[in-house]
Scaffold this motif. Sequence first.
Motif, PDB file in Angstrom:
ATOM      1  N   ALA A 170     -12.413   4.797  13.807  1.00  0.00           N
ATOM      2  CA  ALA A 170     -11.465   5.640  14.547  1.00  0.00           C
ATOM      3  C   ALA A 170     -10.667   6.495  13.573  1.00  0.00           C
ATOM      4  O   ALA A 170     -10.402   7.679  13.829  1.00  0.00           O
ATOM      5  CB  ALA A 170     -10.533   4.768  15.390  1.00  0.00           C
ATOM      6  N   LEU A 171     -10.301   5.912  12.438  1.00  0.00           N
ATOM      7  CA  LEU A 171      -9.593   6.676  11.397  1.00  0.00           C
ATOM      8  C   LEU A 171     -10.515   7.736  10.797  1.00  0.00           C
ATOM      9  O   LEU A 171     -10.096   8.868  10.538  1.00  0.00           O
ATOM     10  CB  LEU A 171      -9.081   5.721  10.312  1.00  0.00           C
ATOM     11  CG  LEU A 171      -7.947   4.800  10.773  1.00  0.00           C
ATOM     12  CD1 LEU A 171      -7.760   3.638   9.806  1.00  0.00           C
ATOM     13  CD2 LEU A 171      -6.647   5.588  10.898  1.00  0.00           C
ATOM     14  N   PHE A 172     -11.775   7.371  10.594  1.00  0.00           N
ATOM     15  CA  PHE A 172     -12.755   8.361  10.133  1.00  0.00           C
ATOM     16  C   PHE A 172     -12.811   9.541  11.093  1.00  0.00           C
ATOM     17  O   PHE A 172     -12.793  10.706  10.693  1.00  0.00           O
ATOM     18  CB  PHE A 172     -14.140   7.712  10.030  1.00  0.00           C
ATOM     19  CG  PHE A 172     -15.263   8.684   9.763  1.00  0.00           C
ATOM     20  CD1 PHE A 172     -15.641   8.999   8.460  1.00  0.00           C
ATOM     21  CD2 PHE A 172     -15.943   9.286  10.811  1.00  0.00           C
ATOM     22  CE1 PHE A 172     -16.665   9.907   8.212  1.00  0.00           C
ATOM     23  CE2 PHE A 172     -16.966  10.194  10.571  1.00  0.00           C
ATOM     24  CZ  PHE A 172     -17.326  10.500   9.273  1.00  0.00           C
ATOM     25  N   GLY A 206     -19.651  10.634  13.366  1.00  0.00           N
ATOM     26  CA  GLY A 206     -18.917   9.369  13.423  1.00  0.00           C
ATOM     27  C   GLY A 206     -19.779   8.196  13.874  1.00  0.00           C
ATOM     28  O   GLY A 206     -19.499   7.045  13.527  1.00  0.00           O
ATOM     29  N   ALA A 207     -20.836   8.482  14.648  1.00  0.00           N
ATOM     30  CA  ALA A 207     -21.770   7.422  15.052  1.00  0.00           C
ATOM     31  C   ALA A 207     -22.600   6.985  13.843  1.00  0.00           C
ATOM     32  O   ALA A 207     -22.858   5.788  13.645  1.00  0.00           O
ATOM     33  CB  ALA A 207     -22.670   7.909  16.182  1.00  0.00           C
ATOM     34  N   LEU A 208     -22.994   7.953  13.024  1.00  0.00           N
ATOM     35  CA  LEU A 208     -23.733   7.634  11.797  1.00  0.00           C
ATOM     36  C   LEU A 208     -22.840   6.881  10.818  1.00  0.00           C
ATOM     37  O   LEU A 208     -23.275   5.922  10.165  1.00  0.00           O
ATOM     38  CB  LEU A 208     -24.267   8.924  11.160  1.00  0.00           C
ATOM     39  CG  LEU A 208     -25.382   9.604  11.972  1.00  0.00           C
ATOM     40  CD1 LEU A 208     -25.589  11.038  11.518  1.00  0.00           C
ATOM     41  CD2 LEU A 208     -26.684   8.816  11.834  1.00  0.00           C
ATOM     42  N   PHE A 209     -21.582   7.293  10.727  1.00  0.00           N
ATOM     43  CA  PHE A 209     -20.618   6.557   9.898  1.00  0.00           C
ATOM     44  C   PHE A 209     -20.550   5.104  10.351  1.00  0.00           C
ATOM     45  O   PHE A 209     -20.588   4.176   9.533  1.00  0.00           O
ATOM     46  CB  PHE A 209     -19.231   7.208  10.007  1.00  0.00           C
ATOM     47  CG  PHE A 209     -18.129   6.417   9.357  1.00  0.00           C
ATOM     48  CD1 PHE A 209     -17.791   6.637   8.031  1.00  0.00           C
ATOM     49  CD2 PHE A 209     -17.422   5.450  10.070  1.00  0.00           C
ATOM     50  CE1 PHE A 209     -16.780   5.903   7.424  1.00  0.00           C
ATOM     51  CE2 PHE A 209     -16.414   4.709   9.475  1.00  0.00           C
ATOM     52  CZ  PHE A 209     -16.091   4.933   8.143  1.00  0.00           C
ATOM     53  N   ALA A 210     -20.437   4.900  11.652  1.00  0.00           N
ATOM     54  CA  ALA A 210     -20.201   3.554  12.187  1.00  0.00           C
ATOM     55  C   ALA A 210     -21.334   2.594  11.840  1.00  0.00           C
ATOM     56  O   ALA A 210     -21.093   1.447  11.448  1.00  0.00           O
ATOM     57  CB  ALA A 210     -20.009   3.620  13.704  1.00  0.00           C
ATOM     58  N   ILE A 211     -22.582   3.051  11.977  1.00  0.00           N
ATOM     59  CA  ILE A 211     -23.693   2.129  11.724  1.00  0.00           C
ATOM     60  C   ILE A 211     -23.738   1.728  10.253  1.00  0.00           C
ATOM     61  O   ILE A 211     -24.206   0.628   9.915  1.00  0.00           O
ATOM     62  CB  ILE A 211     -25.055   2.700  12.198  1.00  0.00           C
ATOM     63  CG1 ILE A 211     -26.094   1.575  12.279  1.00  0.00           C
ATOM     64  CG2 ILE A 211     -25.527   3.834  11.329  1.00  0.00           C
ATOM     65  CD1 ILE A 211     -27.440   1.981  12.853  1.00  0.00           C
ATOM     66  N   ALA A 212     -23.228   2.588   9.372  1.00  0.00           N
ATOM     67  CA  ALA A 212     -23.218   2.259   7.941  1.00  0.00           C
ATOM     68  C   ALA A 212     -21.979   1.464   7.545  1.00  0.00           C
ATOM     69  O   ALA A 212     -22.009   0.724   6.562  1.00  0.00           O
ATOM     70  CB  ALA A 212     -23.301   3.544   7.113  1.00  0.00           C
ATOM     71  N   GLU A 213     -20.910   1.598   8.304  1.00  0.00           N
ATOM     72  CA  GLU A 213     -19.662   0.901   7.937  1.00  0.00           C
ATOM     73  C   GLU A 213     -19.686  -0.559   8.364  1.00  0.00           C
ATOM     74  O   GLU A 213     -19.126  -1.419   7.688  1.00  0.00           O
ATOM     75  CB  GLU A 213     -18.468   1.638   8.564  1.00  0.00           C
ATOM     76  CG  GLU A 213     -17.099   1.198   8.067  1.00  0.00           C
ATOM     77  CD  GLU A 213     -16.558  -0.048   8.755  1.00  0.00           C
ATOM     78  OE1 GLU A 213     -15.847  -0.832   8.093  1.00  0.00           O
ATOM     79  OE2 GLU A 213     -16.855  -0.248   9.957  1.00  0.00           O
ATOM     80  N   VAL A 214     -20.296  -0.831   9.499  1.00  0.00           N
ATOM     81  CA  VAL A 214     -20.245  -2.173  10.086  1.00  0.00           C
ATOM     82  C   VAL A 214     -20.880  -3.275   9.233  1.00  0.00           C
ATOM     83  O   VAL A 214     -20.317  -4.374   9.126  1.00  0.00           O
ATOM     84  CB  VAL A 214     -20.905  -2.172  11.494  1.00  0.00           C
ATOM     85  CG1 VAL A 214     -21.169  -3.577  11.987  1.00  0.00           C
ATOM     86  CG2 VAL A 214     -20.010  -1.430  12.476  1.00  0.00           C
ATOM     87  N   PRO A 215     -22.057  -3.044   8.617  1.00  0.00           N
ATOM     88  CA  PRO A 215     -22.740  -4.177   7.994  1.00  0.00           C
ATOM     89  C   PRO A 215     -21.935  -4.885   6.904  1.00  0.00           C
ATOM     90  O   PRO A 215     -22.050  -6.119   6.771  1.00  0.00           O
ATOM     91  CB  PRO A 215     -24.011  -3.547   7.402  1.00  0.00           C
ATOM     92  CG  PRO A 215     -24.238  -2.310   8.186  1.00  0.00           C
ATOM     93  CD  PRO A 215     -22.884  -1.810   8.570  1.00  0.00           C
ATOM     94  N   GLY A 216     -21.152  -4.158   6.122  1.00  0.00           N
ATOM     95  CA  GLY A 216     -20.372  -4.815   5.065  1.00  0.00           C
ATOM     96  C   GLY A 216     -19.486  -5.904   5.638  1.00  0.00           C
ATOM     97  O   GLY A 216     -19.440  -7.033   5.130  1.00  0.00           O
ATOM     98  N   MET A 275     -15.135   4.638   1.828  1.00  0.00           N
ATOM     99  CA  MET A 275     -16.496   4.886   2.297  1.00  0.00           C
ATOM    100  C   MET A 275     -16.829   6.346   2.011  1.00  0.00           C
ATOM    101  O   MET A 275     -16.003   7.230   2.289  1.00  0.00           O
ATOM    102  CB  MET A 275     -16.532   4.622   3.806  1.00  0.00           C
ATOM    103  CG  MET A 275     -17.875   4.737   4.441  1.00  0.00           C
ATOM    104  SD  MET A 275     -18.678   3.106   4.541  1.00  0.00           S
ATOM    105  CE  MET A 275     -20.125   3.583   5.469  1.00  0.00           C
ATOM    106  N   THR A 276     -18.004   6.550   1.436  1.00  0.00           N
ATOM    107  CA  THR A 276     -18.511   7.919   1.266  1.00  0.00           C
ATOM    108  C   THR A 276     -19.829   8.022   2.007  1.00  0.00           C
ATOM    109  O   THR A 276     -20.702   7.169   1.835  1.00  0.00           O
ATOM    110  CB  THR A 276     -18.718   8.265  -0.221  1.00  0.00           C
ATOM    111  OG1 THR A 276     -17.444   8.268  -0.874  1.00  0.00           O
ATOM    112  CG2 THR A 276     -19.362   9.639  -0.386  1.00  0.00           C
ATOM    113  N   VAL A 277     -19.940   9.032   2.856  1.00  0.00           N
ATOM    114  CA  VAL A 277     -21.186   9.251   3.595  1.00  0.00           C
ATOM    115  C   VAL A 277     -21.707  10.646   3.281  1.00  0.00           C
ATOM    116  O   VAL A 277     -20.937  11.612   3.244  1.00  0.00           O
ATOM    117  CB  VAL A 277     -20.977   9.074   5.123  1.00  0.00           C
ATOM    118  CG1 VAL A 277     -20.750   7.606   5.466  1.00  0.00           C
ATOM    119  CG2 VAL A 277     -19.834   9.915   5.659  1.00  0.00           C
TER     120      VAL A 277
END
Lengths: 154, 154
Positions: free
Chosen positions: A57-59, B56-66, B86-88
């Motif tokens: 959401a911040l992103f 933001g959907a592409l960001f989300a799939i990469a942010e979640v796994p960590g 995070m850098t995308v």
Amino acid sequence: MTDSAASPADATAVIRQAIPMLGHLGLEVLSMEPGRMTLRVPFAGNQNHVGTMYAGALFAIAEVPGGAIAVQLFDPTIYYPVIRSMTVDYRRPATTDVTVDAHIDAADADRIRAEADANGKADFVMNLEVTDTGGTVVMTSRGEYQLRRHRPAD
Amino acid sequence: MTDSAASPADATAVIRQAIPMLGHLGLEVLSMEPGRMTLRVPFAGNQNHVGTMYAGALFAIAEVPGGAIAVQLFDPTIYYPVIRSMTVDYRRPATTDVTVDAHIDAADADRIRAEADANGKADFVMNLEVTDTGGTVVMTSRGEYQLRRHRPAD
């Protein structure tokens, strides 16, 4: 957005129609003028596993302005913006609504338009700070965008 | 997630409950084993103003796994993960569902746990590739996370 979004409420509607996920986030345009927008994302509904605002959401609030202001400044029948890359640094946990104030100044806008006209594309950068309701910076961002001219129809 | 998510469907439910926005995105766990998860985000519902997948959907799939793999590997009654930055990099427009395959190997997990036990926190990095259904890499990411021990109650 120039013609269809005369007010912040109109701009909110246009943005949410363009990107439905931003409606789920509750993203709102609070104020706007040529080349400038202030946006808000509510805390309610956007929490994560530790009770702070979800990183995505911040992103989102930091990613949108580069595109939204470009659509406002540059005739969307001629130009469209895309994002190239984004770096976000989470500084403090957010536990309130958050806002961002973003702008592209007139000299930058002229440079971007001229370069896109000459080369078909022009890069631009937005560095932003996302703040909570107490004024604390919860996230900083650097977004790299590109304004492109639509190719002529075949 | 260790106890409550024995299957990918369980893990999907746990993740969506922890972060409701991920339910709106339609994020799904396709497969999992200790230290590893494959995730999918559908194209449907996640489009942007130019008909490709919203950044933001592409960001989300990469942010979640960590975070999700950390919760799976490290007892959540003792530890919790947070994202630091995070850098995308958007490589190609995505016009299909996208997937990501993420893992933390056993040696890294041991190092992270030992460091968090010694210092109360431990940094770790995930570098990921998000691919479309044709196998094209549409986005790469570098996420910096921290595993923290819960402070003892006062």
